[in-house]
Scaffold this motif. Structure first.
Motif, PDB file in Angstrom:
ATOM      1  N   ALA A 176       0.844  -1.197   0.000  1.00 25.67           N
ATOM      2  CA  ALA A 176       0.000   0.000   0.000  1.00 25.67           C
ATOM      3  C   ALA A 176       0.879   1.247   0.000  1.00 25.67           C
ATOM      4  O   ALA A 176       0.482   2.296   0.477  1.00 25.67           O
ATOM      5  N   THR A 177       2.075   1.103  -0.530  1.00 24.46           N
ATOM      6  CA  THR A 177       3.009   2.228  -0.536  1.00 24.46           C
ATOM      7  C   THR A 177       2.449   3.398  -1.349  1.00 24.46           C
ATOM      8  O   THR A 177       1.909   3.203  -2.427  1.00 24.46           O
ATOM      9  N   ILE A 178       2.555   4.581  -0.771  1.00 26.81           N
ATOM     10  CA  ILE A 178       2.134   5.801  -1.469  1.00 26.81           C
ATOM     11  C   ILE A 178       3.391   6.524  -1.929  1.00 26.81           C
ATOM     12  O   ILE A 178       4.331   6.701  -1.152  1.00 26.81           O
ATOM     13  N   ARG A 179       3.407   6.924  -3.185  1.00 28.27           N
ATOM     14  CA  ARG A 179       4.591   7.630  -3.692  1.00 28.27           C
ATOM     15  C   ARG A 179       4.186   8.849  -4.510  1.00 28.27           C
ATOM     16  O   ARG A 179       3.384   8.744  -5.436  1.00 28.27           O
ATOM     17  N   PHE A 180       4.679   9.988  -4.094  1.00 25.67           N
ATOM     18  CA  PHE A 180       4.543  11.221  -4.878  1.00 25.67           C
ATOM     19  C   PHE A 180       5.833  11.389  -5.647  1.00 25.67           C
ATOM     20  O   PHE A 180       6.914  11.324  -5.065  1.00 25.67           O
TER      21      PHE A 180
ATOM     22  N   VAL B 222       7.157  18.066  -5.632  1.00 32.56           N
ATOM     23  CA  VAL B 222       7.174  17.327  -4.358  1.00 32.56           C
ATOM     24  C   VAL B 222       7.330  15.825  -4.610  1.00 32.56           C
ATOM     25  O   VAL B 222       6.584  15.239  -5.394  1.00 32.56           O
ATOM     26  N   SER B 223       8.311  15.230  -3.954  1.00 33.28           N
ATOM     27  CA  SER B 223       8.509  13.780  -4.031  1.00 33.28           C
ATOM     28  C   SER B 223       8.652  13.230  -2.618  1.00 33.28           C
ATOM     29  O   SER B 223       9.385  13.792  -1.808  1.00 33.28           O
ATOM     30  N   PHE B 224       7.929  12.180  -2.324  1.00 35.82           N
ATOM     31  CA  PHE B 224       8.130  11.465  -1.048  1.00 35.82           C
ATOM     32  C   PHE B 224       7.462  10.113  -1.144  1.00 35.82           C
ATOM     33  O   PHE B 224       6.649   9.868  -2.046  1.00 35.82           O
ATOM     34  N   GLU B 225       7.829   9.244  -0.211  1.00 32.45           N
ATOM     35  CA  GLU B 225       7.234   7.912  -0.223  1.00 32.45           C
ATOM     36  C   GLU B 225       6.783   7.567   1.185  1.00 32.45           C
ATOM     37  O   GLU B 225       7.461   7.869   2.157  1.00 32.45           O
ATOM     38  N   VAL B 226       5.606   6.958   1.291  1.00 36.35           N
ATOM     39  CA  VAL B 226       5.131   6.425   2.565  1.00 36.35           C
ATOM     40  C   VAL B 226       5.087   4.910   2.388  1.00 36.35           C
ATOM     41  O   VAL B 226       4.178   4.379   1.751  1.00 36.35           O
TER      42      VAL B 226
ATOM     43  N   LEU C 137      -4.439  13.112  -3.490  1.00 41.93           N
ATOM     44  CA  LEU C 137      -4.488  11.662  -3.284  1.00 41.93           C
ATOM     45  C   LEU C 137      -5.891  11.113  -3.572  1.00 41.93           C
ATOM     46  O   LEU C 137      -6.045  10.039  -4.137  1.00 41.93           O
ATOM     47  N   PHE C 138      -6.896  11.874  -3.210  1.00 42.21           N
ATOM     48  CA  PHE C 138      -8.291  11.475  -3.478  1.00 42.21           C
ATOM     49  C   PHE C 138      -8.730  11.814  -4.907  1.00 42.21           C
ATOM     50  O   PHE C 138      -9.831  11.553  -5.297  1.00 42.21           O
ATOM     51  N   ARG C 139      -7.847  12.492  -5.624  1.00 52.20           N
ATOM     52  CA  ARG C 139      -8.132  12.976  -6.978  1.00 52.20           C
ATOM     53  C   ARG C 139      -9.312  13.945  -7.029  1.00 52.20           C
ATOM     54  O   ARG C 139     -10.111  13.924  -7.952  1.00 52.20           O
ATOM     55  N   PHE C 140      -9.407  14.785  -6.011  1.00 55.10           N
ATOM     56  CA  PHE C 140     -10.333  15.916  -6.105  1.00 55.10           C
ATOM     57  C   PHE C 140      -9.754  16.927  -7.097  1.00 55.10           C
ATOM     58  O   PHE C 140     -10.477  17.686  -7.732  1.00 55.10           O
ATOM     59  N   TYR C 141      -8.418  16.927  -7.179  1.00 54.62           N
ATOM     60  CA  TYR C 141      -7.681  17.691  -8.188  1.00 54.62           C
ATOM     61  C   TYR C 141      -6.607  16.773  -8.735  1.00 54.62           C
ATOM     62  O   TYR C 141      -6.246  15.806  -8.083  1.00 54.62           O
ATOM     63  N   GLU C 142      -6.089  17.121  -9.936  1.00 53.37           N
ATOM     64  CA  GLU C 142      -4.975  16.333 -10.470  1.00 53.37           C
ATOM     65  C   GLU C 142      -3.757  17.226 -10.654  1.00 53.37           C
ATOM     66  O   GLU C 142      -3.892  18.415 -10.981  1.00 53.37           O
ATOM     67  N   PRO C 143      -2.555  16.686 -10.414  1.00 52.49           N
ATOM     68  CA  PRO C 143      -1.348  17.495 -10.561  1.00 52.49           C
ATOM     69  C   PRO C 143      -1.182  17.960 -12.008  1.00 52.49           C
ATOM     70  O   PRO C 143      -1.573  17.245 -12.932  1.00 52.49           O
ATOM     71  N   GLN C 144      -0.614  19.147 -12.199  1.00 54.97           N
ATOM     72  CA  GLN C 144      -0.310  19.598 -13.560  1.00 54.97           C
ATOM     73  C   GLN C 144       0.894  18.830 -14.110  1.00 54.97           C
ATOM     74  O   GLN C 144       1.019  18.641 -15.302  1.00 54.97           O
ATOM     75  N   GLN C 145       1.784  18.434 -13.210  1.00 52.85           N
ATOM     76  CA  GLN C 145       2.936  17.616 -13.620  1.00 52.85           C
ATOM     77  C   GLN C 145       3.236  16.633 -12.505  1.00 52.85           C
ATOM     78  O   GLN C 145       2.976  16.915 -11.347  1.00 52.85           O
ATOM     79  N   GLY C 146       3.867  15.513 -12.876  1.00 58.20           N
ATOM     80  CA  GLY C 146       4.253  14.527 -11.889  1.00 58.20           C
ATOM     81  C   GLY C 146       3.172  13.483 -11.696  1.00 58.20           C
ATOM     82  O   GLY C 146       2.092  13.585 -12.291  1.00 58.20           O
ATOM     83  N   ASN C 147       3.476  12.499 -10.891  1.00 50.43           N
ATOM     84  CA  ASN C 147       2.564  11.363 -10.718  1.00 50.43           C
ATOM     85  C   ASN C 147       2.476  10.944  -9.269  1.00 50.43           C
ATOM     86  O   ASN C 147       3.396  11.159  -8.481  1.00 50.43           O
ATOM     87  N   ILE C 148       1.338  10.317  -8.962  1.00 49.45           N
ATOM     88  CA  ILE C 148       1.116   9.784  -7.612  1.00 49.45           C
ATOM     89  C   ILE C 148       0.791   8.298  -7.781  1.00 49.45           C
ATOM     90  O   ILE C 148      -0.073   7.940  -8.595  1.00 49.45           O
ATOM     91  N   TYR C 149       1.499   7.483  -7.022  1.00 49.31           N
ATOM     92  CA  TYR C 149       1.287   6.037  -7.113  1.00 49.31           C
ATOM     93  C   TYR C 149       0.822   5.484  -5.774  1.00 49.31           C
ATOM     94  O   TYR C 149       1.290   5.904  -4.715  1.00 49.31           O
TER      95      TYR C 149
END
Ligand SMILES: Nc1ncnc2c1ncn2[C@@H]1O[C@H](COP(=O)(O)OP(=O)(O)O)[C@@H](O)[C@H]1O
Ligand SMILES: [Mg+2]
Length: 191
Positions: free
Chosen positions: A19-23, A40-44, A67-79
Protein backbone atom coordinates in the motif's frame (compact mmCIF):
# COMPACT_ATOMS: atom_id res chain seq x y z
CA UNK A 1 -16.60 10.64 -22.44
CA UNK A 2 -14.47 11.27 -19.41
CA UNK A 3 -16.97 9.47 -17.21
CA UNK A 4 -16.93 6.47 -19.49
CA UNK A 5 -13.14 6.30 -19.44
CA UNK A 6 -13.26 6.23 -15.67
CA UNK A 7 -15.81 3.41 -15.65
CA UNK A 8 -13.52 1.36 -17.86
CA UNK A 9 -10.45 2.04 -15.74
CA UNK A 10 -9.17 -0.97 -13.78
CA UNK A 11 -9.65 -0.94 -10.00
CA UNK A 12 -6.86 0.02 -7.64
CA UNK A 13 -5.56 -3.09 -5.94
CA UNK A 14 -4.21 -2.52 -2.42
CA UNK A 15 -3.25 -4.95 0.31
CA UNK A 16 -1.85 -4.16 3.77
CA UNK A 17 1.52 -5.49 2.53
CA UNK A 18 1.46 -3.44 -0.63
CA UNK A 19 0.00 0.00 0.00
CA UNK A 20 3.01 2.23 -0.54
CA UNK A 21 2.13 5.80 -1.47
CA UNK A 22 4.59 7.63 -3.69
CA UNK A 23 4.54 11.22 -4.88
CA UNK A 24 6.90 11.70 -7.79
CA UNK A 25 7.91 15.25 -8.70
CA UNK A 26 4.40 16.62 -8.23
CA UNK A 27 3.62 20.18 -9.35
CA UNK A 28 0.27 21.67 -8.53
CA UNK A 29 -1.42 25.07 -8.56
CA UNK A 30 -5.09 25.99 -8.08
CA UNK A 31 -4.65 29.31 -9.87
CA UNK A 32 -2.40 30.07 -12.81
CA UNK A 33 1.07 31.02 -11.65
CA UNK A 34 0.42 30.44 -7.93
CA UNK A 35 2.41 27.29 -7.23
CA UNK A 36 1.31 25.32 -4.20
CA UNK A 37 3.39 22.16 -4.71
CA UNK A 38 6.63 22.66 -6.56
CA UNK A 39 8.15 19.30 -7.45
CA UNK A 40 7.17 17.33 -4.36
CA UNK A 41 8.51 13.78 -4.03
CA UNK A 42 8.13 11.47 -1.05
CA UNK A 43 7.23 7.91 -0.22
CA UNK A 44 5.13 6.43 2.57
CA UNK A 45 6.09 2.75 2.72
CA UNK A 46 3.28 0.28 3.48
CA UNK A 47 2.68 0.02 7.21
CA UNK A 48 4.61 3.20 8.05
CA UNK A 49 3.32 6.49 9.37
CA UNK A 50 4.49 9.79 7.95
CA UNK A 51 3.67 13.18 9.44
CA UNK A 52 3.52 16.14 7.09
CA UNK A 53 4.15 19.30 9.07
CA UNK A 54 3.98 22.84 7.78
CA UNK A 55 2.53 26.28 8.34
CA UNK A 56 -1.00 27.20 7.40
CA UNK A 57 -1.36 27.38 3.63
CA UNK A 58 1.80 25.39 2.91
CA UNK A 59 -0.06 22.66 1.00
CA UNK A 60 -0.75 19.84 3.50
CA UNK A 61 -4.44 19.51 2.71
CA UNK A 62 -3.67 19.83 -0.99
CA UNK A 63 -1.61 16.65 -0.78
CA UNK A 64 -4.66 14.83 0.61
CA UNK A 65 -6.94 16.33 -2.08
CA UNK A 66 -4.58 15.13 -4.81
CA UNK A 67 -4.49 11.66 -3.28
CA UNK A 68 -8.29 11.47 -3.48
CA UNK A 69 -8.13 12.98 -6.98
CA UNK A 70 -10.33 15.92 -6.10
CA UNK A 71 -7.68 17.69 -8.19
CA UNK A 72 -4.97 16.33 -10.47
CA UNK A 73 -1.35 17.49 -10.56
CA UNK A 74 -0.31 19.60 -13.56
CA UNK A 75 2.94 17.62 -13.62
CA UNK A 76 4.25 14.53 -11.89
CA UNK A 77 2.56 11.36 -10.72
CA UNK A 78 1.12 9.78 -7.61
CA UNK A 79 1.29 6.04 -7.11
CA UNK A 80 -0.43 3.74 -4.64
CA UNK A 81 0.89 0.19 -4.54
CA UNK A 82 2.76 0.94 -7.77
CA UNK A 83 -0.38 1.95 -9.66
CA UNK A 84 -0.72 5.46 -11.04
CA UNK A 85 -3.85 6.85 -9.38
CA UNK A 86 -4.80 8.60 -12.65
CA UNK A 87 -5.23 5.23 -14.29
CA UNK A 88 -7.48 3.46 -11.80
CA UNK A 89 -11.21 3.89 -11.25
CA UNK A 90 -12.12 6.77 -8.98
CA UNK A 91 -14.48 4.56 -7.03
CA UNK A 92 -11.78 2.01 -6.19
CA UNK A 93 -9.30 4.77 -5.30
CA UNK A 94 -11.65 6.47 -2.84
CA UNK A 95 -12.71 3.16 -1.29
CA UNK A 96 -9.10 2.45 -0.46
CA UNK A 97 -8.57 5.74 1.40
CA UNK A 98 -9.83 6.82 4.81
CA UNK A 99 -9.58 10.15 6.56
CA UNK A 100 -9.69 10.67 10.30
CA UNK A 101 -10.61 14.31 10.92
CA UNK A 102 -9.39 16.07 14.05
CA UNK A 103 -12.95 16.68 15.19
CA UNK A 104 -14.16 13.10 15.14
CA UNK A 105 -17.89 12.69 15.62
CA UNK A 106 -19.37 9.82 17.59
CA UNK A 107 -23.00 8.75 17.50
CA UNK A 108 -25.02 8.86 20.70
CA UNK A 109 -25.03 5.08 20.90
CA UNK A 110 -22.81 2.28 22.16
CA UNK A 111 -19.10 1.91 21.53
CA UNK A 112 -19.96 -1.23 19.60
CA UNK A 113 -22.37 0.65 17.35
CA UNK A 114 -19.79 3.36 16.69
CA UNK A 115 -17.12 0.83 15.78
CA UNK A 116 -19.38 -1.23 13.58
CA UNK A 117 -20.92 1.75 11.81
CA UNK A 118 -18.27 1.84 9.09
CA UNK A 119 -19.22 -1.65 7.99
CA UNK A 120 -22.59 -2.77 9.26
CA UNK A 121 -21.96 -6.23 7.85
CA UNK A 122 -19.00 -6.75 10.19
CA UNK A 123 -19.56 -9.52 12.74
CA UNK A 124 -19.04 -8.90 16.44
CA UNK A 125 -15.82 -10.89 16.26
CA UNK A 126 -14.55 -8.70 13.41
CA UNK A 127 -15.32 -5.57 15.41
CA UNK A 128 -13.43 -6.99 18.44
CA UNK A 129 -10.53 -7.91 16.18
CA UNK A 130 -10.27 -4.37 14.85
CA UNK A 131 -10.36 -3.04 18.42
CA UNK A 132 -7.63 -5.51 19.40
CA UNK A 133 -5.47 -4.31 16.51
CA UNK A 134 -5.86 -0.77 17.85
CA UNK A 135 -4.98 -1.92 21.38
CA UNK A 136 -8.43 -0.80 22.55
CA UNK A 137 -10.22 -4.06 23.26
CA UNK A 138 -9.00 -4.44 26.85
CA UNK A 139 -9.63 -0.79 27.71
CA UNK A 140 -13.19 -1.15 26.44
CA UNK A 141 -13.75 -4.36 28.40
CA UNK A 142 -12.61 -2.57 31.59
CA UNK A 143 -15.47 -0.08 31.23
CA UNK A 144 -18.52 -0.95 33.36
CA UNK A 145 -20.67 -1.68 30.32
CA UNK A 146 -17.89 -2.74 27.97
CA UNK A 147 -18.87 -2.51 24.33
CA UNK A 148 -22.40 -1.50 25.41
CA UNK A 149 -21.10 1.72 27.01
CA UNK A 150 -23.04 4.70 25.67
CA UNK A 151 -20.87 7.38 24.08
CA UNK A 152 -21.36 10.44 21.97
CA UNK A 153 -23.35 13.58 22.48
CA UNK A 154 -25.12 12.78 25.70
CA UNK A 155 -23.35 9.54 26.50
CA UNK A 156 -20.04 9.03 28.21
CA UNK A 157 -17.45 11.50 27.00
CA UNK A 158 -14.55 9.33 25.97
CA UNK A 159 -11.12 10.77 26.57
CA UNK A 160 -9.88 12.56 23.49
CA UNK A 161 -7.50 9.87 22.39
CA UNK A 162 -9.95 7.01 22.76
CA UNK A 163 -12.50 9.08 20.91
CA UNK A 164 -10.15 9.52 17.97
CA UNK A 165 -9.27 5.85 18.07
CA UNK A 166 -12.89 4.75 17.99
CA UNK A 167 -13.46 7.03 15.05
CA UNK A 168 -10.38 5.85 13.21
CA UNK A 169 -11.35 2.22 13.76
CA UNK A 170 -14.71 3.06 12.31
CA UNK A 171 -12.89 4.35 9.24
CA UNK A 172 -10.63 1.31 9.11
CA UNK A 173 -13.59 -1.00 9.17
CA UNK A 174 -14.95 0.83 6.13
CA UNK A 175 -11.86 -0.08 4.21
CA UNK A 176 -11.94 -3.73 3.32
CA UNK A 177 -8.19 -3.92 2.90
CA UNK A 178 -7.47 -1.74 5.94
CA UNK A 179 -4.64 -0.45 3.82
CA UNK A 180 -4.52 3.32 3.79
CA UNK A 181 -5.64 5.66 6.53
CA UNK A 182 -5.02 9.36 6.49
CA UNK A 183 -5.08 10.99 9.85
CA UNK A 184 -5.14 14.54 11.04
CA UNK A 185 -3.40 15.30 14.26
CA UNK A 186 -5.93 15.48 17.11
CA UNK A 187 -4.04 18.21 18.91
CA UNK A 188 -3.76 20.46 15.91
CA UNK A 189 -6.35 23.16 15.27
CA UNK A 190 -5.11 23.80 11.75
CA UNK A 191 -6.14 21.58 8.87
N1 LIG B 1 -9.65 25.84 -3.82
C1 LIG B 1 -8.59 26.66 -3.81
N2 LIG B 1 -8.43 27.62 -4.75
C2 LIG B 1 -7.34 28.43 -4.73
N3 LIG B 1 -6.36 28.34 -3.83
C3 LIG B 1 -6.46 27.42 -2.88
C4 LIG B 1 -7.57 26.52 -2.82
N4 LIG B 1 -7.41 25.69 -1.76
C5 LIG B 1 -6.25 26.05 -1.20
N5 LIG B 1 -5.67 27.08 -1.86
C6 LIG B 1 -4.38 27.71 -1.54
O1 LIG B 1 -3.38 26.71 -1.65
C7 LIG B 1 -2.41 26.85 -0.62
C8 LIG B 1 -2.29 25.54 0.14
O2 LIG B 1 -3.51 25.28 0.83
P1 LIG B 1 -3.72 24.02 1.78
O3 LIG B 1 -3.23 22.80 1.08
O4 LIG B 1 -5.12 24.04 2.21
O5 LIG B 1 -2.72 24.38 2.97
P2 LIG B 1 -2.55 23.70 4.42
O6 LIG B 1 -3.46 22.52 4.50
O7 LIG B 1 -1.10 23.34 4.52
O8 LIG B 1 -2.92 24.79 5.40
C9 LIG B 1 -2.86 28.03 0.22
O9 LIG B 1 -2.13 29.15 -0.21
C10 LIG B 1 -4.32 28.18 -0.11
O10 LIG B 1 -4.72 29.52 -0.01
MG1 LIG C 1 -4.95 22.12 5.69
Amino acid sequence: MKGREKDLAPPLIVTPQDATIRFEDVYFEYLDGQKVLNGVSFEVPAGKKVAIVGGSGSGKSTIVRLLFRFYEPQQGNIYIAGQNIREVSLDSLRKALGVVPQDAVLFHNTIFYNLQYGNINATAEEVYQVARLAGLHDAILRMPHGYDTQVGERGLKLSGLLHIYVYSMNVVSQIETGAVVLSRSPGCRLN
